[in-house]
Design an enzyme around this catalytic site. Structure first.
Site, PDB file in Angstrom:
ATOM      1  CB  THR A  10      -0.942  -0.002   1.224  1.00 44.26           C
ATOM      2  OG1 THR A  10      -1.778  -1.160   1.173  1.00 44.26           O
ATOM      3  CG2 THR A  10      -1.803   1.244   1.245  1.00 44.26           C
ATOM      4  CB  VAL A  11       3.387   2.572   2.383  1.00 42.88           C
ATOM      5  CG1 VAL A  11       4.266   3.816   2.484  1.00 42.88           C
ATOM      6  CG2 VAL A  11       2.419   2.523   3.564  1.00 42.88           C
ATOM      7  CE  LYS A  94       4.151   0.305  13.394  1.00 45.49           C
ATOM      8  NZ  LYS A  94       3.437   0.030  12.132  1.00 45.49           N
ATOM      9  CB  VAL A 121       5.764   8.618  14.635  1.00 44.94           C
ATOM     10  CG1 VAL A 121       4.791   9.147  15.683  1.00 44.94           C
ATOM     11  CG2 VAL A 121       6.816   7.738  15.286  1.00 44.94           C
ATOM     12  N   GLY A 123       1.793   8.333  10.437  1.00 50.00           N
ATOM     13  CA  GLY A 123       1.466   8.319   9.012  1.00 50.00           C
ATOM     14  C   GLY A 123       1.852   9.618   8.325  1.00 50.00           C
ATOM     15  CB  ILE A 125       0.819  13.561  11.577  1.00 48.17           C
ATOM     16  CG1 ILE A 125      -0.617  13.062  11.539  1.00 48.17           C
ATOM     17  CG2 ILE A 125       0.922  14.799  12.447  1.00 48.17           C
ATOM     18  CD1 ILE A 125      -1.149  12.592  12.887  1.00 48.17           C
ATOM     19  CG  ASP A 190       1.347   0.516  15.854  1.00 52.81           C
ATOM     20  OD1 ASP A 190       2.171   0.288  14.959  1.00 52.81           O
ATOM     21  OD2 ASP A 190       0.629   1.539  15.888  1.00 52.81           O
ATOM     22  CE  LYS A 194       2.432   3.847  14.609  1.00 51.46           C
ATOM     23  NZ  LYS A 194       1.009   3.865  14.198  1.00 51.46           N
ATOM     24  N   GLY A 291      -2.283   4.783   5.873  1.00 59.62           N
ATOM     25  CA  GLY A 291      -2.906   4.840   4.558  1.00 59.62           C
ATOM     26  C   GLY A 291      -1.916   5.113   3.454  1.00 59.62           C
TER      27      GLY A 291
END
Length: 401
Positions: A10-11, A94, A121, A123, A125, A190, A194, A291
């Protein structure tokens, strides 16, 4: 700028789309893409550079290795090899940074190359770069955050729609928000990883993720949600750390937050990081925590920073570990649930131990909100009740402001 990408999920696909969409701004040449099964990508326009062999990647002349495979191994070995070969690295991993960040930062420094990990950390942001650059003149005193979209989605659904944990988890898995094995998310691992990265950069000492107090959401039930609503609160999985003189206090756990608080407004896949600096005060960073596009955007920004030779100070990963205190030593509140209780004895004991408490429910189980001088005080009450055999089971849910 020549790059190779490890992982085309996906990434990875999100990153490639962003690179293609910005060709008129930056000329980034993709030299190779490592995948597990090349057969899946027969129709890809990049089929000729897709490979299952890591040696095909290292045989190329590349400036930057982008690691998007996840997991500890063989990602760690590949990144270490790249850094030793004087290749810059961008990663969203991470898990690996929380476990091996100290070793990788040291290798990068010794070989005069960059290791970038903004996407690890939050996504999309942009929080690590402000933390290491824009806020460098500040002494970061504390932080709190919602760092896991899977658990935030589950808790939002449980609260808003009155659905039980097991049903929402299944829905999250069907939608792709949760893994087939969701342990890392729902048990708080998870978020703790982070939080450890953020805390290490903020407090200039290595904060190890396993040293935090960890509690997941899998034991929460609909009664917890009902009590939260009754108190004008929501329940969120929150990571919090605070720097003290000699150590750091930190946890990842489900907590009650007031409906009018900033944390209560963060729902579903959104994340938030709130930093408190001695000069700047409180700063909030909000956005999608995972995402294709958001995380790809963070990876792309790291590529550009390396290309433009922007340097961030991440040496704190090489510092000695700082001790982490798991229990809150200042004033706090907690919702206590007692099953099959001896009600009069419990109330009498609590009354003797704290100055203020409120009975929330007194039916099948006894539920009391206590206001204490510290979490130690609350834990002591629970130990006394258990030792005296006043109930079969007790549970605690902290409230934070």
């Amino acid at each position: 700028m020549k790059i190779a990408i490890l992982g085309y999920g996906t990434v990875g696909k999100g990153l490639v789309e962003i690179i293609e969409g910005n060709k008129n701004k930056r000329n980034i040449q993709i030299e190779g893409i490592l995948v597990r099964n090349k057969e899946k990508y027969k129709s890809s326009k990049y089929n000729d550079i897709i490979t299952e062999n890591i040696e095909d990647i290292f045989d190329k002349e590349i400036d930057i290795l982008v690691e998007l495979m996840g997991g500890l191994h063989p990602s760690y070995e590949y990144i270490k090899r790249a850094l030793k070969d004087n290749i810059n690295v961008v990663t969203a991993n991470k898990d690996m940074l929380a476990e091996y960040g100290d070793k990788l930062v040291k290798i990068a420094k010794e070989n005069n190359v960059s290791l970038r990990f903004e996407a690890s950390v939050g996504g999309g942001i942009p929080v690590l770069k402000p933390l290491t650059e824009s806020l460098e003149g500040n002494d970061i005193e504390s932080m709190y955050a919602i760092l896991n979209g899977t658990t935030n989605f589950i808790l939002s659904k449980m609260y808003d729609e009155g659905l039980p944990y097991e049903k929402v988890l299944k829905e999250a898995q069907e939608l792709g928000f949760a893994e087939a094995n969701p342990e890392a998310d729902v048990e708080g691992y998870d978020a703790a990883r982070k939080l450890s990265i953020l805390s290490t950069l903020a407090y200039h000492r290595r904060v190890y993720w396993k040293d935090f107090y960890l509690e997941g959401i899998s034991n929460l039930d609909m009664k917890d949600m009902d009590y939260a609503k009754k108190l004008g609160c929501k329940i969120k999985l929150v990571g919090q750390s605070k720097k003290n003189k000699e150590n750091v206090t930190g946890f990842v756990r489900p907590v009650l937050v007031d409906n009018n608080s900033l944390l209560s407004k963060i729902d579903n896949e959104y994340n938030i990081v709130v930093l408190n600096g001695n000069s700047v005060g409180e700063l909030s960073f909000v956005g999608k925590g995972a995402g294709k596009e958001p995380t790809g955007s963070a990876v792309y920004a790291d590529l550009i920073d390396i290309f433009d030779k922007r340097i961030s100070n991440i040496d704190s990963f090489m510092q000695e570990k700082i001790e982490v205190e798991k229990t809150i030593s200042n004033n706090c509140q907690a919702l206590l649930r007692f099953k099959s209780p001896q009600k009069e004895e419990i109330i009498k004991l609590i009354k003797a131990c704290v100055d203020e408490f409120e009975i929330v429910e007194d039916n099948d189980e006894l539920v009391i909100m206590v206001y204490a001088n510290s979490e130690y005080e609350i834990n002591n009450i629970l130990c006394l009740i258990r030792d005296k055999g006043y109930c079969k089971e007790s549970r605690k849910l902290l409230k934070i402001s």
